[in-house]
Design a protein around this motif. Sequence first.
Motif, PDB file in Angstrom:
ATOM      1  N   CYS A  86      -3.345   4.184   7.089  1.00 12.75           N
ATOM      2  CA  CYS A  86      -2.832   5.092   6.061  1.00 12.75           C
ATOM      3  C   CYS A  86      -1.313   5.002   6.020  1.00 12.75           C
ATOM      4  N   ASP A  87      -0.744   5.254   4.853  1.00 14.93           N
ATOM      5  CA  ASP A  87       0.712   5.338   4.791  1.00 14.93           C
ATOM      6  C   ASP A  87       1.150   6.747   5.152  1.00 14.93           C
ATOM      7  N   ARG A 108      -7.048   1.697   4.205  1.00 15.64           N
ATOM      8  CA  ARG A 108      -7.709   0.432   4.550  1.00 15.64           C
ATOM      9  C   ARG A 108      -8.674   0.665   5.713  1.00 15.64           C
ATOM     10  N   SER A 118      -9.559  -3.716   5.606  1.00 20.53           N
ATOM     11  CA  SER A 118      -8.571  -3.872   6.676  1.00 20.53           C
ATOM     12  C   SER A 118      -9.020  -4.959   7.638  1.00 20.53           C
ATOM     13  N   GLN A 134       0.015   2.003  -8.962  1.00 19.65           N
ATOM     14  CA  GLN A 134      -1.049   1.404  -8.154  1.00 19.65           C
ATOM     15  C   GLN A 134      -1.202  -0.052  -8.580  1.00 19.65           C
ATOM     16  N   ALA A 174      -9.643   0.105   0.710  1.00 22.50           N
ATOM     17  CA  ALA A 174      -9.470  -1.341   0.706  1.00 22.50           C
ATOM     18  C   ALA A 174      -9.890  -1.888   2.066  1.00 22.50           C
ATOM     19  N   TRP A 198     -12.381  -0.887  -2.872  1.00 28.39           N
ATOM     20  CA  TRP A 198     -11.790  -0.166  -3.986  1.00 28.39           C
ATOM     21  C   TRP A 198     -12.686   0.934  -4.536  1.00 28.39           C
ATOM     22  N   ASP A 209       0.811  -1.215   0.000  1.00 26.96           N
ATOM     23  CA  ASP A 209       0.000   0.000   0.000  1.00 26.96           C
ATOM     24  C   ASP A 209       0.844   1.264   0.000  1.00 26.96           C
ATOM     25  N   ARG A 245       0.689   4.596  -2.462  1.00 20.56           N
ATOM     26  CA  ARG A 245      -0.102   4.285  -3.655  1.00 20.56           C
ATOM     27  C   ARG A 245      -1.532   4.806  -3.549  1.00 20.56           C
ATOM     28  N   VAL A 293      -3.852   4.420  -1.022  1.00 22.46           N
ATOM     29  CA  VAL A 293      -4.792   3.415  -0.522  1.00 22.46           C
ATOM     30  C   VAL A 293      -5.012   3.648   0.969  1.00 22.46           C
TER      31      VAL A 293
END
Length: 742
Positions: A71-72, A30, A62, A137, A60, A44, A23, A26, A28
Amino acid sequence: MTNPKSDGHALTVTARLTGARLDARRGVVRLHREVLAALGLSPWDAVWLTGARTTGAVAAVSDGARGEALCDDLLLGNLGVRDGDQVTVAPAPLREARRVVVAGTTEAMTAVRPTMLREALLGKIVTSGDNVSLLPQDAPPGALRDSASARRSLATAMGMAWTTTLLTVTGTEPDGPALVTMGTVVGWRDGAATTGSATPMVATAPALGLGGATGPEDEPVPAIDDLPGLQSQAGQLREWLDLGFHHTEVLARLGTTPQLGILVTGPAGSGKTTLVRSVAAAVGATMVRRWAPGIAALEASAAAAALREALVEASRSTPAVLLLEDVEALAPRDDAKPVATVLLDVVGRAVGAAGVAVVCTSARPEGVSPELRRPGRLDHELSVPLPDRAGRRALLDVLLRSAPLASDVHLDEIAEKTPGFVAADLLALRREAAVRAAARQRDVANPMVFAADLLGALEVVRPTALAESTLDIPDLRLDDVGDMAEVKQALTETVLWPLSYPDTFARLGVQPARGLLLYGPPGCGKTFLVRAIAGTGQANVLSVKGAELLSKWVGESERAVRELFRRAREAAPALVFLDEVDALAPVRGQSTDSGVADRVVAALLTELDGVEGLRNVVVVGATNRPDLVDPALLRAGRMGRLVFVPPPDAAARAEILRAAAKRTPLGPGVDLAAVAAETDGYSGADLAALVREAALAAMRRDLDAPEVTADDVLAARRAVRPSLDPAQVAALAAFASRHQPA
């Protein structure tokens, strides 16, 4: 467990930083299935996320807590929040972006074409003001396309820097979160775009790096003392240039003239250009840089004019160094280009002119035309090696000199975990760690880089020099391998001792072994042992499956073997791991493939024990059919040490089960020793599968199960059966009794 708070058509959840590599950067987020259901969303779908600012992402599923959004670091930065802050999640209409405008560094805008940029952004939901990465992605909806070509294009254009480069979205049409598709017009701010009214991409000389240096004009030139690991090369290059520029009268009295044609070779990103720039500055020479692939992309007459213009520019400001980077693009060994003749003429005239030196660099010296490397053109050659652990430690000292490091940062640990890294990779590691630190410390007066930032960056930045064949380096040591004392001792003596105690070998007059063969039943840990060796960080590890080197084209298989060992010599100290070696080196005279296998065996034998010796390179093969390996490969002086990796006994099975269940909560009724005693015939892989199946059985029983019970283990025993073949084990044991000392 926290629960989401409802606010009409939105929910408030807690933002949590995720370490999921798939992830990372990108776009995304969750969310728990219940959160998606409450918002009427499917996996999605597009969502709006609101923290200090609003951004978009694809949602997405989790497996974490219901009230958390994973989150990133990039997504947290776009939201303007920290790990643990509250954010609002709401459904977003999935709108196609008609146009997206992006800003980036000069390097990125020059190297990355708009079509490549669109490929990198495809499937992402972008908002004006967001930071975005070039990482494609890969998950749905991006998984509906093949991202491999985009990755190769970006790597070719930018090297490993593409994985850490961040761009800023400066505008979208329509406003708000919008999905980038193949119909989206994507372009650089004040630059080129894919289609539409933006200025089209034109291959002009400045865009290709022909109007001067390929880097920024004000890019600082490091001092020679700041080139750790390259002092010997810098001294040799400085001696050549200083003698040819400032002491020509000495050469004249000796009846000769200076010939300053030099080829500098080494892996991409190892510092070849930096070395030349530093030495040129030290001897007071002007630098004229040209990027050979950019010239090769021009029409033949324009390319020839660009080369001649470069020589004229160098001749006007003597003493001068004309630097041609990646010269194999202009003078390849095969398929010679029309401009190659012009290049040979330019180099020949330049090295014969007073006050001009021609330095060419190449990461693929075997691909450079021999005509360019003959006397009268490139008379001298310098090789820039991959840095060893001490070299990486010294590079980290220099690169992190200006970075505020926390007390928990130990550069020796980072150096140990970065085998195969060159200077450019370590620079990318520093940049990635700084980005991670900044994302967590936006409002801190004196931010610092912590060990977690550097170790987290290692999950993203990979070594470029060995990218095609390097083994994924695990956090694993030989001490972590249960049992197998004799096997570990053999690996330690054959692989680690020559690298750790070369002086002892020299003092005792002992030539280190060139390799060994690990053999045993499938699933008993042969590859696992090599991964443990790789985890020590004492050697660069190149891993190749035997069949990967075989090709139907005449000569290609032998060339692949030569190329593999050439890279190993450059990467020394290095370990070459040949998995399934019986496919690569079968017994000669029995193949039906027009002699391809026989020629490959001959090439392999020559590399192992030929005229050109292997210095600080150890070869480890693995197979479960040692009887099929050519006997010549197994004689003393080659892979003469044969090490049997036997099936695990009860004690070893217990250790394997404990290692496999290290992160699995086991109930009080689970007795791993008893399980080990009842699993005769199970390989190490079978035992790991047993633990995994027991965890899945617990999940089938209850998704909120806190632990794995004895009943779950019993159910796993019924599902996972032993894979070891008693006849094969007996045959391998008999082979071991014949070939191992008593």
